[in-house]
Design a protein around this motif. Structure first.
Motif, PDB file in Angstrom:
ATOM      1  N   ARG A   1      30.748  62.857   0.132  1.00 48.11           N
ATOM      2  CA  ARG A   1      31.698  62.368   1.131  1.00 48.11           C
ATOM      3  C   ARG A   1      32.889  63.321   1.259  1.00 48.11           C
ATOM      4  N   VAL A   2      33.380  63.818   0.118  1.00 51.45           N
ATOM      5  CA  VAL A   2      34.517  64.737   0.135  1.00 51.45           C
ATOM      6  C   VAL A   2      34.133  66.043   0.819  1.00 51.45           C
ATOM      7  N   ALA A   3      32.932  66.556   0.501  1.00 49.30           N
ATOM      8  CA  ALA A   3      32.485  67.838   1.053  1.00 49.30           C
ATOM      9  C   ALA A   3      31.850  67.701   2.429  1.00 49.30           C
ATOM     10  N   HIS A   4      31.642  66.472   2.884  1.00 50.23           N
ATOM     11  CA  HIS A   4      30.959  66.204   4.163  1.00 50.23           C
ATOM     12  C   HIS A   4      29.574  66.844   4.186  1.00 50.23           C
ATOM     13  N   ILE A   5      28.859  66.706   3.079  1.00 49.10           N
ATOM     14  CA  ILE A   5      27.493  67.217   2.969  1.00 49.10           C
ATOM     15  C   ILE A   5      26.566  66.054   2.630  1.00 49.10           C
ATOM     16  N   GLY A   6      25.592  65.821   3.484  1.00 48.93           N
ATOM     17  CA  GLY A   6      24.609  64.778   3.240  1.00 48.93           C
ATOM     18  C   GLY A   6      23.342  65.367   2.643  1.00 48.93           C
TER      19      GLY A   6
ATOM     20  N   TRP B   1      17.773  59.059   3.155  1.00 48.67           N
ATOM     21  CA  TRP B   1      19.057  59.658   3.539  1.00 48.67           C
ATOM     22  C   TRP B   1      20.128  59.162   2.580  1.00 48.67           C
ATOM     23  N   SER B   2      21.011  60.066   2.175  1.00 47.05           N
ATOM     24  CA  SER B   2      22.172  59.650   1.396  1.00 47.05           C
ATOM     25  C   SER B   2      23.176  58.968   2.334  1.00 47.05           C
ATOM     26  N   GLU B   3      24.179  58.327   1.739  1.00 46.27           N
ATOM     27  CA  GLU B   3      25.187  57.643   2.551  1.00 46.27           C
ATOM     28  C   GLU B   3      25.899  58.618   3.483  1.00 46.27           C
ATOM     29  N   GLU B   4      26.211  59.823   2.987  1.00 47.83           N
ATOM     30  CA  GLU B   4      26.923  60.791   3.810  1.00 47.83           C
ATOM     31  C   GLU B   4      26.044  61.312   4.946  1.00 47.83           C
ATOM     32  N   GLN B   5      24.726  61.362   4.722  1.00 50.60           N
ATOM     33  CA  GLN B   5      23.817  61.777   5.784  1.00 50.60           C
ATOM     34  C   GLN B   5      23.885  60.792   6.955  1.00 50.60           C
ATOM     35  N   TYR B   6      23.943  59.501   6.637  1.00 46.36           N
ATOM     36  CA  TYR B   6      24.117  58.483   7.687  1.00 46.36           C
ATOM     37  C   TYR B   6      25.431  58.710   8.430  1.00 46.36           C
ATOM     38  N   ARG B   7      26.502  58.947   7.668  1.00 45.92           N
ATOM     39  CA  ARG B   7      27.813  59.111   8.292  1.00 45.92           C
ATOM     40  C   ARG B   7      27.847  60.338   9.200  1.00 45.92           C
ATOM     41  N   LEU B   8      27.160  61.424   8.801  1.00 47.03           N
ATOM     42  CA  LEU B   8      27.119  62.613   9.645  1.00 47.03           C
ATOM     43  C   LEU B   8      26.521  62.308  11.014  1.00 47.03           C
TER      44      LEU B   8
ATOM     45  N   LEU C   1      25.304  70.834  13.431  1.00 47.13           N
ATOM     46  CA  LEU C   1      24.891  70.543  12.062  1.00 47.13           C
ATOM     47  C   LEU C   1      24.120  71.728  11.486  1.00 47.13           C
ATOM     48  N   HIS C   2      24.476  72.111  10.266  1.00 40.69           N
ATOM     49  CA  HIS C   2      23.682  73.117   9.547  1.00 40.69           C
ATOM     50  C   HIS C   2      22.868  72.392   8.487  1.00 40.69           C
ATOM     51  N   THR C   3      21.540  72.525   8.584  1.00 39.99           N
ATOM     52  CA  THR C   3      20.648  71.844   7.658  1.00 39.99           C
ATOM     53  C   THR C   3      19.846  72.874   6.873  1.00 39.99           C
ATOM     54  N   LEU C   4      19.845  72.713   5.558  1.00 35.48           N
ATOM     55  CA  LEU C   4      19.114  73.603   4.666  1.00 35.48           C
ATOM     56  C   LEU C   4      18.035  72.794   3.960  1.00 35.48           C
ATOM     57  N   GLY C   5      16.801  73.304   3.934  1.00 38.63           N
ATOM     58  CA  GLY C   5      15.714  72.563   3.310  1.00 38.63           C
ATOM     59  C   GLY C   5      14.783  73.463   2.521  1.00 38.63           C
ATOM     60  N   ARG C   6      14.014  72.839   1.637  1.00 42.36           N
ATOM     61  CA  ARG C   6      12.989  73.565   0.898  1.00 42.36           C
ATOM     62  C   ARG C   6      11.842  72.602   0.591  1.00 42.36           C
ATOM     63  N   SER C   7      10.652  73.163   0.435  1.00 39.12           N
ATOM     64  CA  SER C   7       9.473  72.350   0.150  1.00 39.12           C
ATOM     65  C   SER C   7       9.262  72.242  -1.359  1.00 39.12           C
ATOM     66  N   VAL C   8       8.735  71.105  -1.790  1.00 38.04           N
ATOM     67  CA  VAL C   8       8.407  70.869  -3.192  1.00 38.04           C
ATOM     68  C   VAL C   8       6.891  70.702  -3.285  1.00 38.04           C
ATOM     69  N   ARG C   9       6.264  71.484  -4.164  1.00 39.90           N
ATOM     70  CA  ARG C   9       4.814  71.476  -4.283  1.00 39.90           C
ATOM     71  C   ARG C   9       4.364  70.887  -5.619  1.00 39.90           C
ATOM     72  N   ASP C  10       3.133  70.340  -5.618  1.00 36.34           N
ATOM     73  CA  ASP C  10       2.571  69.828  -6.864  1.00 36.34           C
ATOM     74  C   ASP C  10       1.837  70.962  -7.588  1.00 36.34           C
ATOM     75  N   ASN C  11       1.120  70.630  -8.665  1.00 36.82           N
ATOM     76  CA  ASN C  11       0.462  71.678  -9.459  1.00 36.82           C
ATOM     77  C   ASN C  11      -0.730  72.315  -8.752  1.00 36.82           C
ATOM     78  N   THR C  12      -1.109  71.790  -7.580  1.00 34.99           N
ATOM     79  CA  THR C  12      -2.176  72.406  -6.793  1.00 34.99           C
ATOM     80  C   THR C  12      -1.607  73.206  -5.621  1.00 34.99           C
TER      81      THR C  12
ATOM     82  N   SER D   1      22.573  68.564   4.659  1.00 35.69           N
ATOM     83  CA  SER D   1      23.116  68.742   6.007  1.00 35.69           C
ATOM     84  C   SER D   1      24.635  68.774   5.935  1.00 35.69           C
ATOM     85  N   GLN D   2      25.222  69.634   6.767  1.00 30.19           N
ATOM     86  CA  GLN D   2      26.681  69.757   6.802  1.00 30.19           C
ATOM     87  C   GLN D   2      27.147  69.926   8.233  1.00 30.19           C
ATOM     88  N   ASP D   3      28.201  69.210   8.597  1.00 32.21           N
ATOM     89  CA  ASP D   3      28.799  69.329   9.925  1.00 32.21           C
ATOM     90  C   ASP D   3      29.654  70.591   9.952  1.00 32.21           C
TER      91      ASP D   3
END
Length: 213
Positions: free
Chosen positions: A53-58, A71-78, A135-146, A156-158
């Motif tokens: 909330r302080v950093a405005h990053i969801g 979604w985190s609470e800040e993501q909703y607020r964004l 909005l600037h959104t940064l993402g990455r994929s998470v993979r399993d052992n296969t 996400s950040q405004d």
């Protein structure tokens, strides 16, 4: 306890009847450690929500298999909503993205599902009151052992105000009567204005990234 201290327990009860009457069995478990872990987790989540909330990053997470979205609470607020107004989803996210940016956003998410690197995107979103924010959104994929993608997580950040400040700064540079060249710590050129192009005879594409020497 004997000394008067209180502690949390979990009680499981069962009953049965015999010729001698009704009987009950109770199993008591001391769950102090479990409660401490739960309380620590709640405290950690509370601190994370406050920091966002302080950093405005969801933050957000997308389960690829179930298509469930968190979604985190800040993501909703964004996005201009309260945490209890709706369940987040891919469709709900796209509904808030500016129509001209949706194609890029879909392509970005498809790339995330096939890439091992973190990637970002800047898109415009439309708030419920009609206001447009960047909005600037940064993402990455998470993979399993296969090596199969199971989740996509991101933040996400405004950056609306920062973008406006950058544009104003660049406008001031372009209107300056002097040649201005800005370099990074390593001495490479990161920005030149039009007056610098005019005085030195170089196009800015020839200078950007080059060593100042």
């Amino acid at each position: 306890r004997k000394g008067g201290a209180e502690f949390p327990v979990e009680l499981t009860l069962s009953s049965w009847k015999t010729n001698q009457g009704q009987f009950y069995t109770g199993i008591w478990r001391d769950v102090t450690r479990r409660k401490q872990a739960e309380d620590a987790l709640k405290f950690s989540e509370s601190r994370l929500n406050e920091a966002q909330r302080v950093a405005h990053i969801g933050s957000w997470e997308w389960d690829v298999a179930t298509r469930q979205v968190f979604w985190s609470e800040e993501q909703y607020r964004l996005f201009g909503f309260g945490p209890d107004e709706f369940l987040p989803s891919y469709e709900r996210f796209m509904a808030s993205v500016h129509q001209e940016d949706r194609k890029r956003a879909r392509k970005w998410l498809r790339q995330l599902a096939t890439s091992n690197e973190s990637t970002g995107i800047e898109v415009r979103i439309i708030l419920p009151n009609g206001e447009i924010r960047l909005l600037h959104t940064l993402g990455r994929s998470v993979r399993d052992n296969t090596s199969k993608v199971v989740r996509i997580v991101g933040t996400s950040q405004d950056i609306t105000e920062r973008s406006k400040a950058d544009q104003k700064f660049k406008a001031l540079l372009e209107s300056a009567p002097d040649a201005i060249i800005i370099v990074r710590c390593d001495g490479s050129i990161m920005l030149v204005n039009s007056q610098a192009e005019k005085i030195f005879g170089y196009q800015r594409e020839e200078l950007l990234g080059k060593d100042i020497e």
